[in-house]
Design a protein around this motif. Structure first.
Motif, PDB file in Angstrom:
ATOM      1  N   LEU A 129       0.831  -1.201   0.000  1.00 55.81           N
ATOM      2  CA  LEU A 129       0.000   0.000   0.000  1.00 55.81           C
ATOM      3  C   LEU A 129       0.873   1.263   0.000  1.00 55.81           C
ATOM      4  CD1 LEU A 129      -2.773  -0.924   2.624  1.00 55.81           C
ATOM      5  CD2 LEU A 129      -2.931  -1.025   0.136  1.00 55.81           C
ATOM      6  N   PRO A 130       0.408   2.323  -0.634  1.00 59.14           N
ATOM      7  CA  PRO A 130       1.175   3.586  -0.651  1.00 59.14           C
ATOM      8  C   PRO A 130       0.942   4.378   0.641  1.00 59.14           C
ATOM      9  CG  PRO A 130      -0.835   3.847  -1.938  1.00 59.14           C
ATOM     10  CD  PRO A 130      -0.819   2.405  -1.460  1.00 59.14           C
ATOM     11  N   LEU A 131       1.508   3.904   1.742  1.00 59.28           N
ATOM     12  CA  LEU A 131       1.279   4.553   3.030  1.00 59.28           C
ATOM     13  C   LEU A 131       2.003   5.906   3.090  1.00 59.28           C
ATOM     14  CD1 LEU A 131       1.515   1.736   5.747  1.00 59.28           C
ATOM     15  CD2 LEU A 131      -0.429   2.422   4.346  1.00 59.28           C
ATOM     16  N   ASN A 132       1.303   6.899   3.652  1.00 58.65           N
ATOM     17  CA  ASN A 132       1.963   8.191   3.898  1.00 58.65           C
ATOM     18  C   ASN A 132       2.146   8.464   5.384  1.00 58.65           C
ATOM     19  OD1 ASN A 132      -0.533   9.055   4.903  1.00 58.65           O
ATOM     20  ND2 ASN A 132      -1.074  10.184   3.041  1.00 58.65           N
ATOM     21  N   LEU A 133       1.506   7.636   6.240  1.00 57.74           N
ATOM     22  CA  LEU A 133       1.598   7.838   7.687  1.00 57.74           C
ATOM     23  C   LEU A 133       1.106   6.585   8.395  1.00 57.74           C
ATOM     24  CD1 LEU A 133       2.075   9.742  10.140  1.00 57.74           C
ATOM     25  CD2 LEU A 133      -0.280  10.542   9.858  1.00 57.74           C
ATOM     26  N   ILE A 134       1.755   6.241   9.509  1.00 56.60           N
ATOM     27  CA  ILE A 134       1.289   5.157  10.385  1.00 56.60           C
ATOM     28  C   ILE A 134       0.910   5.787  11.714  1.00 56.60           C
ATOM     29  CG2 ILE A 134       1.891   3.016  11.571  1.00 56.60           C
ATOM     30  CD1 ILE A 134       4.007   2.584   9.312  1.00 56.60           C
ATOM     31  N   ALA A 135      -0.364   5.652  12.096  1.00 57.89           N
ATOM     32  CA  ALA A 135      -0.869   6.246  13.340  1.00 57.89           C
ATOM     33  C   ALA A 135      -1.253   5.138  14.310  1.00 57.89           C
ATOM     34  CB  ALA A 135      -2.072   7.142  13.057  1.00 57.89           C
ATOM     35  N   ILE A 136      -0.744   5.220  15.526  1.00 61.92           N
ATOM     36  CA  ILE A 136      -1.051   4.230  16.569  1.00 61.92           C
ATOM     37  C   ILE A 136      -1.885   4.924  17.634  1.00 61.92           C
ATOM     38  CG2 ILE A 136      -0.138   2.640  18.295  1.00 61.92           C
ATOM     39  CD1 ILE A 136       2.157   3.760  15.564  1.00 61.92           C
ATOM     40  N   ASP A 137      -3.175   4.622  17.647  1.00 61.58           N
ATOM     41  CA  ASP A 137      -4.075   5.211  18.633  1.00 61.58           C
ATOM     42  C   ASP A 137      -4.040   4.368  19.903  1.00 61.58           C
ATOM     43  OD1 ASP A 137      -5.769   7.134  19.521  1.00 61.58           O
ATOM     44  OD2 ASP A 137      -7.490   6.544  18.310  1.00 61.58           O
ATOM     45  N   GLU A 138      -4.368   4.988  21.038  1.00 65.41           N
ATOM     46  CA  GLU A 138      -4.325   4.290  22.338  1.00 65.41           C
ATOM     47  C   GLU A 138      -2.955   3.633  22.531  1.00 65.41           C
ATOM     48  OE1 GLU A 138      -6.902   4.721  24.305  1.00 65.41           O
ATOM     49  OE2 GLU A 138      -8.187   5.611  22.774  1.00 65.41           O
ATOM     50  N   ALA A 139      -1.901   4.401  22.282  1.00 64.95           N
ATOM     51  CA  ALA A 139      -0.544   3.835  22.237  1.00 64.95           C
ATOM     52  C   ALA A 139      -0.085   3.261  23.567  1.00 64.95           C
ATOM     53  CB  ALA A 139       0.440   4.911  21.764  1.00 64.95           C
ATOM     54  N   HIS A 140      -0.727   3.646  24.685  1.00 68.93           N
ATOM     55  CA  HIS A 140      -0.335   3.080  25.981  1.00 68.93           C
ATOM     56  C   HIS A 140      -0.539   1.563  26.027  1.00 68.93           C
ATOM     57  CE1 HIS A 140      -4.643   4.114  26.301  1.00 68.93           C
ATOM     58  NE2 HIS A 140      -4.719   2.982  26.951  1.00 68.93           N
ATOM     59  N   CYS A 141      -1.345   1.029  25.090  1.00 67.58           N
ATOM     60  CA  CYS A 141      -1.596  -0.419  25.062  1.00 67.58           C
ATOM     61  C   CYS A 141      -0.338  -1.223  24.733  1.00 67.58           C
ATOM     62  CB  CYS A 141      -2.678  -0.755  24.035  1.00 67.58           C
ATOM     63  SG  CYS A 141      -4.313  -0.113  24.422  1.00 67.58           S
ATOM     64  N   ILE A 142       0.704  -0.537  24.252  1.00 63.74           N
ATOM     65  CA  ILE A 142       1.926  -1.250  23.879  1.00 63.74           C
ATOM     66  C   ILE A 142       2.808  -1.564  25.085  1.00 63.74           C
ATOM     67  CG2 ILE A 142       3.538   0.683  23.502  1.00 63.74           C
ATOM     68  CD1 ILE A 142       4.260  -0.657  20.825  1.00 63.74           C
ATOM     69  N   SER A 143       2.523  -0.913  26.208  1.00 57.55           N
ATOM     70  CA  SER A 143       3.404  -1.027  27.369  1.00 57.55           C
ATOM     71  C   SER A 143       2.840  -1.955  28.445  1.00 57.55           C
ATOM     72  CB  SER A 143       3.640   0.354  27.985  1.00 57.55           C
ATOM     73  OG  SER A 143       4.362   0.245  29.197  1.00 57.55           O
ATOM     74  N   GLN A 144       3.694  -2.828  28.954  1.00 60.49           N
ATOM     75  CA  GLN A 144       3.277  -3.695  30.062  1.00 60.49           C
ATOM     76  C   GLN A 144       3.016  -2.878  31.327  1.00 60.49           C
ATOM     77  OE1 GLN A 144       5.009  -7.608  30.673  1.00 60.49           O
ATOM     78  NE2 GLN A 144       6.313  -7.336  28.878  1.00 60.49           N
ATOM     79  N   TRP A 145       3.509  -1.626  31.354  1.00 59.54           N
ATOM     80  CA  TRP A 145       3.264  -0.763  32.507  1.00 59.54           C
ATOM     81  C   TRP A 145       1.953   0.002  32.356  1.00 59.54           C
ATOM     82  CZ3 TRP A 145       6.550  -2.293  35.968  1.00 59.54           C
ATOM     83  CH2 TRP A 145       7.808  -2.724  35.579  1.00 59.54           C
ATOM     84  N   GLY A 146       1.326  -0.097  31.187  1.00 64.62           N
ATOM     85  CA  GLY A 146       0.077   0.616  30.940  1.00 64.62           C
ATOM     86  C   GLY A 146      -1.111  -0.096  31.550  1.00 64.62           C
ATOM     87  N   HIS A 147      -2.240   0.630  31.642  1.00 63.77           N
ATOM     88  CA  HIS A 147      -3.416   0.055  32.288  1.00 63.77           C
ATOM     89  C   HIS A 147      -4.239  -0.809  31.344  1.00 63.77           C
ATOM     90  CE1 HIS A 147      -4.905   3.725  30.357  1.00 63.77           C
ATOM     91  NE2 HIS A 147      -6.119   3.214  30.399  1.00 63.77           N
ATOM     92  N   ASP A 148      -3.819  -0.907  30.061  1.00 61.99           N
ATOM     93  CA  ASP A 148      -4.609  -1.654  29.088  1.00 61.99           C
ATOM     94  C   ASP A 148      -3.686  -2.388  28.122  1.00 61.99           C
ATOM     95  OD1 ASP A 148      -6.914  -2.548  27.947  1.00 61.99           O
ATOM     96  OD2 ASP A 148      -7.377  -0.712  26.853  1.00 61.99           O
ATOM     97  N   PHE A 149      -2.685  -3.076  28.659  1.00 58.17           N
ATOM     98  CA  PHE A 149      -1.652  -3.715  27.838  1.00 58.17           C
ATOM     99  C   PHE A 149      -2.230  -4.782  26.923  1.00 58.17           C
ATOM    100  CE2 PHE A 149       1.607  -7.244  27.685  1.00 58.17           C
ATOM    101  CZ  PHE A 149       2.336  -6.676  26.653  1.00 58.17           C
ATOM    102  N   ARG A 150      -1.830  -4.720  25.640  1.00 58.90           N
ATOM    103  CA  ARG A 150      -2.239  -5.722  24.651  1.00 58.90           C
ATOM    104  C   ARG A 150      -0.970  -6.205  23.945  1.00 58.90           C
ATOM    105  NH1 ARG A 150      -8.004  -4.251  23.724  1.00 58.90           N
ATOM    106  NH2 ARG A 150      -8.151  -5.753  22.055  1.00 58.90           N
ATOM    107  N   PRO A 151      -0.586  -7.464  24.129  1.00 57.61           N
ATOM    108  CA  PRO A 151       0.661  -7.971  23.522  1.00 57.61           C
ATOM    109  C   PRO A 151       0.718  -7.782  22.006  1.00 57.61           C
ATOM    110  CG  PRO A 151      -0.157  -9.526  25.144  1.00 57.61           C
ATOM    111  CD  PRO A 151      -1.212  -8.475  24.998  1.00 57.61           C
ATOM    112  N   SER A 152      -0.435  -7.808  21.339  1.00 57.07           N
ATOM    113  CA  SER A 152      -0.436  -7.650  19.880  1.00 57.07           C
ATOM    114  C   SER A 152       0.151  -6.305  19.458  1.00 57.07           C
ATOM    115  CB  SER A 152      -1.867  -7.787  19.343  1.00 57.07           C
ATOM    116  OG  SER A 152      -2.733  -6.886  19.993  1.00 57.07           O
ATOM    117  N   TYR A 153       0.095  -5.306  20.336  1.00 54.24           N
ATOM    118  CA  TYR A 153       0.661  -3.996  20.023  1.00 54.24           C
ATOM    119  C   TYR A 153       2.177  -4.061  19.859  1.00 54.24           C
ATOM    120  CZ  TYR A 153      -2.915  -0.338  20.057  1.00 54.24           C
ATOM    121  OH  TYR A 153      -3.942   0.500  19.706  1.00 54.24           O
ATOM    122  N   THR A 154       2.805  -5.015  20.531  1.00 56.55           N
ATOM    123  CA  THR A 154       4.266  -5.098  20.457  1.00 56.55           C
ATOM    124  C   THR A 154       4.744  -5.574  19.082  1.00 56.55           C
ATOM    125  OG1 THR A 154       4.286  -7.362  21.335  1.00 56.55           O
ATOM    126  CG2 THR A 154       4.422  -5.567  22.932  1.00 56.55           C
TER     127      THR A 154
END
Length: 630
Positions: A129-154
């Motif tokens: 795909l001709p991507l011009n930007l990658i946006a990660i919403d709810e980015a705290h989900c990537i951290s094990q220290w976050g309140h909503d950690f999701r391993p798929s974010y890693t």
């Protein structure tokens, strides 16, 4: 930035950006990786939508919430901006078609869940795909220290080597210092620019009231502040009950939760947004995309699960900059209740394994099968059949959802079944006379060939994508066709749904994610303890406690919270009030409501004086919540 301002005016009708939206957009347009921490209501979505529209190509948006994706896609489509979302329950052949459409259909936004990126063939398609930007919403989900950690974010960092020259923007409304560092590390961001507004909301007064009569306290607050208010409660039943109780007291009240039909949600929302209802009583399902600037009070009737959620929900007050209030009501028994709901009901590995196996059996999924299969689901029926505790089972399903094994959608949905009653030539004649309905009708006919012969279940989100129309428009069109006798149209209600994102592998599935379970349970305990510390701390400014939690140290007292106001009560007044109260309580046991009605002492002074008497063992609280001599 002139192009950005033109687009802002053209599509959103605004003349200028809020701070620091313009600076964030400039960073993205400059090709830099960017981390943006904006409080709820800070306009995060514009920070990636505007730069994506400025440049040629498609913006890939990664979001964990199906409802949020649908909401943003609908809002973009209403503005004639082409966007699609790859949500759960879409079969592989349809996903391939949708991704092909991204290349040839002039789409500007592709929303995907992080779980989709774990599918190699999806990643292979996205790579082209001709991507011009990658946006990660709810980015705290990537951290094990976050309140909503999701391993798929890693796994999002898999995109970095595929698109080395495409900037990445990560957005979140709440993140501690550890979480911020983790986001940058996990996403492998290159010399990112960090934008963060202080978590301080100077116009919001944070109040914590200990009270045995929450209903009376709410009544007092709403009478004193008759402007729009939100009251957050823990469950759907309390939504209805409290709304009814307040209506009986004369308040214009409505309610909102995930179990309401879409039309009733929209109706109740409109009542509140148009200020035909002063109060909306809601679960935490309420809030997404809500931007009502003149909310005066946000009241929490029970303890929240963590301070991140509390900050976001209370932050829906005072967005117009006017003085407003975030009130948390509690009673000592709430601590036990919160621990029971949030901690004691956390599943262990064995219970999680049992729930997963029974869930597969419940839907008759064989070992090695089940991927992308979607089912209507009733939690209470499932728990009743297997004699499972409801809250513990709910927490298990939520955990499986966050690990990407299933998608557990708690949004109320309607299964639409329809059949055309007229012959095809009559339908074509109708289309020629009513061209506004053409796209919806043709999308239905092209995707469901037997719809003239028998009642056929249709997928509303599929028709939305095929016709490039919001779901609300499609529902209105179908209703109009039914009223004119062109179709037979019925809707069956579903409380929630389950989509299986992986093949069934029983113990192997659970063993892979169980390492996260213990860490999550410990994190939940720590976060609830932070809430309890916030509530029970009587020696520090409430605003400072929140800011310190998010890493803003050494902040001065706000002068505007329940602690700061209690400091203004002079010792002489306190002693005088204590003597008056003690004399009354000696005569007979009295509640705080009765004491206030008799003495006319202000609530802050009353609470202060009663606490003094309790601390010095002059009085005690009876089981009926009345005060008596010790």
């Amino acid at each position: 930035m002139s192009k950005a301002h033109e687009l802002l005016k053209k599509y959103w009708g605004y003349d200028s950006f809020r701070y620091p939206q313009e600076e964030i957009i400039a960073s993205v347009l400059d090709g830099k990786d960017t981390l943006a921490l904006l409080p709820t209501g800070g306009g995060k979505s514009l920070c990636f939508q505007i730069p994506a529209l400025v440049n040629e190509g498609i913006c890939l948006v990664i979001s964990p919430l199906v409802a949020l994706m649908k909401d943003q896609v609908d809002n973009l489509m209403k503005r004639d901006i082409k966007a699609i979302a790859l949500t759960g329950g879409i079969h592989a052949d349809e996903v391939i078609t949708l991704l092909d459409n991204c290349v040839y259909g002039n789409y500007k936004f592709l929303y995907v869940s992080p779980e989709r990126l774990q599918q190699d063939w999806v990643l292979e398609k996205i790579k082209n795909l001709p991507l011009n930007l990658i946006a990660i919403d709810e980015a705290h989900c990537i951290s094990q220290w976050g309140h909503d950690f999701r391993p798929s974010y890693t796994k999002i960092n898999l995109l970095k080597p595929l698109f080395p020259n495409v900037p990445m923007i990560a957005l979140t409304a709440s993140a501690t210092l550890d979480v911020k560092k983790d986001i940058i590390k996990q996403l492998e961001m290159q010399q990112p620019k960090l934008f963060q507004i202080s978590f301080a909301r100077e116009n919001i007064g944070y109040f914590v009231y200990e009270t045995e009569d929450k209903g009376y306290k709410i009544e007092q607050i709403l009478k004193k502040n008759p402007e729009p208010s939100i009251i957050y409660v823990r469950n759907r039943k309390m939504c209805h009950d409290l709304s009814f109780q307040l209506s009986q007291l004369g308040f214009q009240t409505t309610f909102y939760h995930g179990g309401l039909p879409k039309r009733e949600k929209e109706k109740n929302m409109h009542l509140w947004m148009s200020e035909k209802a002063q109060v909306i009583v809601a679960t935490n399902a309420f809030g997404m995309g809500i931007d009502k600037p003149n909310v005066r009070t946000v009241i929490h009737v029970q303890l929240p699960e963590n301070l991140e959620n509390y900050y976001q929900e209370s932050g829906r007050a005072g967005r117009n900059g006017e003085k407003s209030f975030a009130v948390l009501l509690h009673h000592p028994s709430d601590t036990v209740s919160a621990q029971s709901q949030f901690i004691h009901s956390l599943p262990d590995k064995e219970f999680l394994k049992t729930v997963y196996n029974k869930l597969c059996n419940y839907f008759q999924i064989a070992y090695g099968e089940g991927i992308d299969e979607q089912f209507s689901f009733n939690l209470n029926h499932f728990c009743s059949q297997y004699q499972f505790p409801v809250i513990k089972t709910y927490n298990s399903l939520t955990f499986l959802d966050r690990q990407g094994i299933i998608t557990f959608s708690q949004e109320y949905s309607e299964k639409i079944v329809l059949q055309f009653l007229l012959e095809s030539k009559e339908v074509i004649r109708y289309i020629s006379l009513n061209p506004q309905d053409e796209e919806v009708i043709l999308a239905v006919l092209r995707n469901y060939s037997g719809i003239y012969d028998m009642p056929t279940a249709i997928n509303l989100s599929l028709i939305s994508r095929k016709s490039n129309q919001p779901e609300a428009v499609i529902e209105a069109t179908l209703l109009r066709l039914k009223e004119k006798g062109i179709i037979e149209y019925t809707a069956k209600n579903n409380d929630s749904s389950i989509t299986f994102n992986e093949v069934r592998e029983d113990e192997r599935t659970i063993n892979r994610v169980s390492k996260y379970l213990e860490a999550q349970n410990e994190l939940k305990q720590n976060k609830l303890q932070a809430v309890l510390d916030y509530v029970t701390d009587k020696a520090h400014c409430k605003n400072s406690l929140i800011l310190n939690y998010f890493g803003e140290r050494g902040t001065a007292d706000c002068g505007n919270c329940s602690y700061c106001i209690s400091k203004k009560v002079t010792k002489s007044n306190s002693e005088k009030d204590s003597n008056v109260l003690l004399k009354l309580i000696k005569e007979k046991p009295l509640s705080s409501r009765e004491l206030q009605q008799i003495t006319k002492i202000s609530e802050e002074q009353l609470i202060f004086a009663l606490q003094e008497l309790l601390d010095n063992d002059f009085i005690k609280v009876l089981p009926n919540n009345k005060y008596t001599i010790n």
